[in-house]
Design a protein around this motif. Structure first.
Motif, PDB file in Angstrom:
ATOM      1  N   ARG A 166       0.831  -1.209   0.000  1.00  0.00           N
ATOM      2  CA  ARG A 166       0.000   0.000   0.000  1.00  0.00           C
ATOM      3  C   ARG A 166       0.865   1.260   0.000  1.00  0.00           C
ATOM      4  NH1 ARG A 166      -5.467  -0.975   2.456  1.00  0.00           N
ATOM      5  NH2 ARG A 166      -5.719  -3.231   2.566  1.00  0.00           N
ATOM      6  N   ILE A 167       2.042   1.174   0.618  1.00  0.00           N
ATOM      7  CA  ILE A 167       2.956   2.318   0.657  1.00  0.00           C
ATOM      8  C   ILE A 167       3.625   2.530  -0.701  1.00  0.00           C
ATOM      9  CG2 ILE A 167       5.098   3.154   1.743  1.00  0.00           C
ATOM     10  CD1 ILE A 167       4.272   1.464   4.209  1.00  0.00           C
ATOM     11  N   GLY A 168       3.670   1.470  -1.500  1.00  0.00           N
ATOM     12  CA  GLY A 168       4.327   1.544  -2.804  1.00  0.00           C
ATOM     13  C   GLY A 168       5.619   0.763  -2.860  1.00  0.00           C
ATOM     14  N   GLY A 169       5.882  -0.048  -1.837  1.00  0.00           N
ATOM     15  CA  GLY A 169       7.083  -0.867  -1.841  1.00  0.00           C
ATOM     16  C   GLY A 169       7.008  -1.998  -2.860  1.00  0.00           C
ATOM     17  N   ASP A 170       8.167  -2.409  -3.314  1.00  0.00           N
ATOM     18  CA  ASP A 170       8.283  -3.559  -4.220  1.00  0.00           C
ATOM     19  C   ASP A 170       8.457  -4.788  -3.333  1.00  0.00           C
ATOM     20  OD1 ASP A 170       8.874  -5.480  -6.074  1.00  0.00           O
ATOM     21  OD2 ASP A 170      10.628  -4.465  -6.920  1.00  0.00           O
ATOM     22  N   VAL A 171       7.346  -5.439  -3.011  1.00  0.00           N
ATOM     23  CA  VAL A 171       7.338  -6.502  -2.008  1.00  0.00           C
ATOM     24  C   VAL A 171       7.696  -7.849  -2.620  1.00  0.00           C
ATOM     25  CG1 VAL A 171       5.900  -7.778  -0.370  1.00  0.00           C
ATOM     26  CG2 VAL A 171       5.703  -5.281  -0.539  1.00  0.00           C
ATOM     27  N   ARG A 172       8.662  -8.515  -1.985  1.00  0.00           N
ATOM     28  CA  ARG A 172       9.040  -9.876  -2.364  1.00  0.00           C
ATOM     29  C   ARG A 172       8.689 -10.793  -1.193  1.00  0.00           C
ATOM     30  NH1 ARG A 172      13.006  -8.674  -6.378  1.00  0.00           N
ATOM     31  NH2 ARG A 172      12.405  -6.579  -7.122  1.00  0.00           N
ATOM     32  N   ARG A 173       7.820 -11.752  -1.436  1.00  0.00           N
ATOM     33  CA  ARG A 173       7.368 -12.658  -0.380  1.00  0.00           C
ATOM     34  C   ARG A 173       8.276 -13.889  -0.291  1.00  0.00           C
ATOM     35  NH1 ARG A 173       3.033  -9.825  -2.082  1.00  0.00           N
ATOM     36  NH2 ARG A 173       1.352  -9.397  -0.584  1.00  0.00           N
ATOM     37  N   PHE A 174       8.690 -14.191   0.923  1.00  0.00           N
ATOM     38  CA  PHE A 174       9.540 -15.342   1.220  1.00  0.00           C
ATOM     39  C   PHE A 174       8.703 -16.245   2.126  1.00  0.00           C
ATOM     40  CE2 PHE A 174      13.830 -16.519   3.436  1.00  0.00           C
ATOM     41  CZ  PHE A 174      13.779 -17.778   2.862  1.00  0.00           C
ATOM     42  N   ILE A 175       8.092 -17.275   1.550  1.00  0.00           N
ATOM     43  CA  ILE A 175       7.025 -18.010   2.227  1.00  0.00           C
ATOM     44  C   ILE A 175       7.465 -19.416   2.637  1.00  0.00           C
ATOM     45  CG2 ILE A 175       4.658 -18.871   2.014  1.00  0.00           C
ATOM     46  CD1 ILE A 175       4.187 -16.698  -0.108  1.00  0.00           C
ATOM     47  N   LYS A 176       7.070 -19.775   3.879  1.00  0.00           N
ATOM     48  CA  LYS A 176       7.220 -21.142   4.359  1.00  0.00           C
ATOM     49  C   LYS A 176       5.901 -21.555   5.010  1.00  0.00           C
ATOM     50  CE  LYS A 176      11.093 -22.931   5.416  1.00  0.00           C
ATOM     51  NZ  LYS A 176      12.340 -23.387   6.068  1.00  0.00           N
ATOM     52  N   PRO A 177       5.634 -22.848   5.100  1.00  0.00           N
ATOM     53  CA  PRO A 177       4.368 -23.298   5.697  1.00  0.00           C
ATOM     54  C   PRO A 177       4.279 -22.913   7.170  1.00  0.00           C
ATOM     55  CG  PRO A 177       5.428 -25.080   4.464  1.00  0.00           C
ATOM     56  CD  PRO A 177       6.433 -23.980   4.574  1.00  0.00           C
ATOM     57  N   PRO A 178       3.067 -22.658   7.672  1.00  0.00           N
ATOM     58  CA  PRO A 178       2.901 -22.381   9.102  1.00  0.00           C
ATOM     59  C   PRO A 178       3.464 -23.536   9.936  1.00  0.00           C
ATOM     60  CG  PRO A 178       0.868 -21.933   7.917  1.00  0.00           C
ATOM     61  CD  PRO A 178       1.784 -22.613   6.946  1.00  0.00           C
ATOM     62  N   GLY A 179       4.136 -23.181  11.020  1.00  0.00           N
ATOM     63  CA  GLY A 179       4.739 -24.201  11.874  1.00  0.00           C
ATOM     64  C   GLY A 179       6.227 -24.374  11.643  1.00  0.00           C
ATOM     65  N   GLU A 180       6.738 -23.759  10.578  1.00  0.00           N
ATOM     66  CA  GLU A 180       8.168 -23.846  10.278  1.00  0.00           C
ATOM     67  C   GLU A 180       8.837 -22.491  10.505  1.00  0.00           C
ATOM     68  OE1 GLU A 180       9.093 -25.559   6.500  1.00  0.00           O
ATOM     69  OE2 GLU A 180       7.629 -27.186   6.709  1.00  0.00           O
ATOM     70  N   ASP A 181      10.184 -22.501  10.539  1.00  0.00           N
ATOM     71  CA  ASP A 181      10.931 -21.260  10.707  1.00  0.00           C
ATOM     72  C   ASP A 181      11.854 -21.044   9.521  1.00  0.00           C
ATOM     73  OD1 ASP A 181      12.859 -23.220  11.163  1.00  0.00           O
ATOM     74  OD2 ASP A 181      13.911 -22.015  12.678  1.00  0.00           O
TER      75      ASP A 181
END
Length: 439
Positions: A166-181
């Motif tokens: 929403r701010i205008g950032g170039d967002v890169r998502r780094f995703i792992k399943p819930p329960g992991e680190d």
């Protein structure tokens, strides 16, 4: 029916009110000038017209006594408030620009520095919930086009990504399943690939029950010229956290969990490196309310005389000051140990009931919020509703990506006791016995 005077016309309804209050008789008896009578009638007509125009009556519910049920809040937050914090929040307010209020704000700043284990000068409490602190961190640092790397293993990474976009950032998502680190090798690979100016990660992911290991992350971000932003809303005071030692550039939390304080204030701190980014922006932040150039002055962090920015939530700040005092008196190390011991006690009791902990790796289990896999054959809401109805205890289901997957139990601050663990275990056992189970 009308009564006419120069410039004044009174309707029949108003004449009735005039008669009832005796003003019409007074008019008739008066020996004063017509102009005086005209003036009196004008004033009365104006006030009665305003009254007659009300179309919404006073709500009947507000004439009833104010009643709040007594409940034991063993969900992921808010937690119950201690009597001492309640008393502090109930004191008569003072002005938000009074010298005594500035002293209280200075004491809050010192308390946050202790809780965060930081010497950062730009340390304060946002007037708002943990969400407001998340937004304050992002809106002050991120400018349009900035690459932002968001670690997502639960709902809070998702929220941070939404705000940054929403701010205008170039967002890169780094995703792992819930329960992991996330481990350092994975993080470094992502930093090399995306080259972000900011890396966001959640320390206590309350939606999945994971506590993220932070050691080594700060130096890694510095190596790649990236600021490290950490969310500690669900972990502050309940799990070890060392802002300066761990090299965290920006850290924020909330008041309503381990601190046992009403929602509405959110501790936040920025180190010198983060301040360089904030105070050398090309344009002002999009939010005036959360602008650190104003808030740093309001909280006495910039060395200049304080200027009015907003009316702070004075009673909430009273409560936060006292909550931080209790934390300081107890000691962080003792607090951390207490939460870990009581969490492990709860975990054993849950396993003895045949329930499965959602976070398989013991070292990754958040001491403040425990997640349980929804037992097979049960609807999670049947269990939480049964416990609320029969025990007046709140536990909750999942949030975001864990909806329908987990039950969440919070033992935070004064609620982190073996007695409360035993109580919720007894309630769960009763719920499993009485709730309908599908085949």
């Amino acid at each position: 029916m009308f009564l006419a005077m120069p410039g004044v016309v009174l309707r029949s309804g108003l004449l009735t009110r005039l008669t009832n209050c005796g003003l019409l008789a007074q008019v008739e008896r008066s020996s004063g000038s017509l102009a005086q009578l005209d003036s009196q009638c004008r004033l009365f007509s104006h006030s009665m017209s305003a009254y007659a125009e009300l179309t919404v009556p006073p709500p009947q519910a507000l004439f009833q006594p104010f009643v709040v049920p007594k409940k034991l809040l063993l969900g992921p937050g808010p937690s119950n408030i201690s009597a001492r914090v309640q008393e502090a929040g109930g004191k008569q307010i003072i002005g938000h620009m009074h010298t005594e209020m500035f002293q209280i704000m200075d004491e809050i700043k010192a308390g946050i520095q202790y809780a965060f284990q930081t010497k950062n000068n730009l340390t304060l409490a946002i007037s708002g919930s943990g969400h407001a602190a998340m937004e304050a961190a992002l809106v002050n640092v991120v400018e349009p086009g900035d690459v932002v790397l968001i670690a997502i293993h639960g709902v809070w990474g998702e929220r941070a990504a939404d705000i940054a976009e929403r701010i205008g950032g170039d967002v890169r998502r780094f995703i792992k399943p819930p329960g992991e680190d996330f481990n350092l090798q994975e993080i470094e690979q992502a930093l090399v690939q995306h080259k972000p100016i900011l890396f966001f990660i959640t320390h206590g992911e309350s939606s999945s029950g994971v506590v993220q290991q932070l050691d080594g992350m700060g130096p890694l971000c510095r190596k790649h010229n990236c600021l490290l932003l950490v969310d500690s809303v669900a972990s502050l005071g309940g799990a070890p956290l060392y802002m300066d030692e761990q090299g965290i550039d920006i850290l924020y939390s909330g008041s309503q969990k381990v601190l046992n304080c009403p929602p509405g204030t959110a501790p936040i701190s920025f180190n010198d490196k983060a301040c360089q980014k904030i105070f050398n922006r090309k344009k002002k932040p999009t939010s005036f309310y959360l602008d650190m150039s104003w808030l740093s002055n309001f909280w006495g962090c910039d060395g200049s005389p304080r200027k009015y920015h907003h009316t702070s939530p004075i009673t909430c700040l009273f409560a936060l000051r006292e909550a931080l005092a209790i934390l300081a008196e107890t000691g962080l190390e003792k607090h951390w140990k207490l939460h870990q011991e009581n969490a492990e006690y709860l975990h054993k009791g849950l396993q003895d009931l045949g329930l499965k902990l959602f976070v398989k790796n013991k070292a990754l289990r958040l001491p403040t919020v425990t997640t349980i896999a929804v037992p097979e054959g049960y609807e999670w809401k049947d269990i939480t509703d049964f416990i609320m109805k029969n025990y007046q205890i709140e536990i909750t289901g999942g949030l975001g990506p864990t909806i329908g997957m987990v039950l969440r139990i919070g033992l935070m601050g004064i609620n982190s006791t073996k007695e409360n663990a035993d109580l919720v275990l007894r309630a769960l056992k009763d719920a499993l016995k009485n709730c309908k189970k599908s085949k």
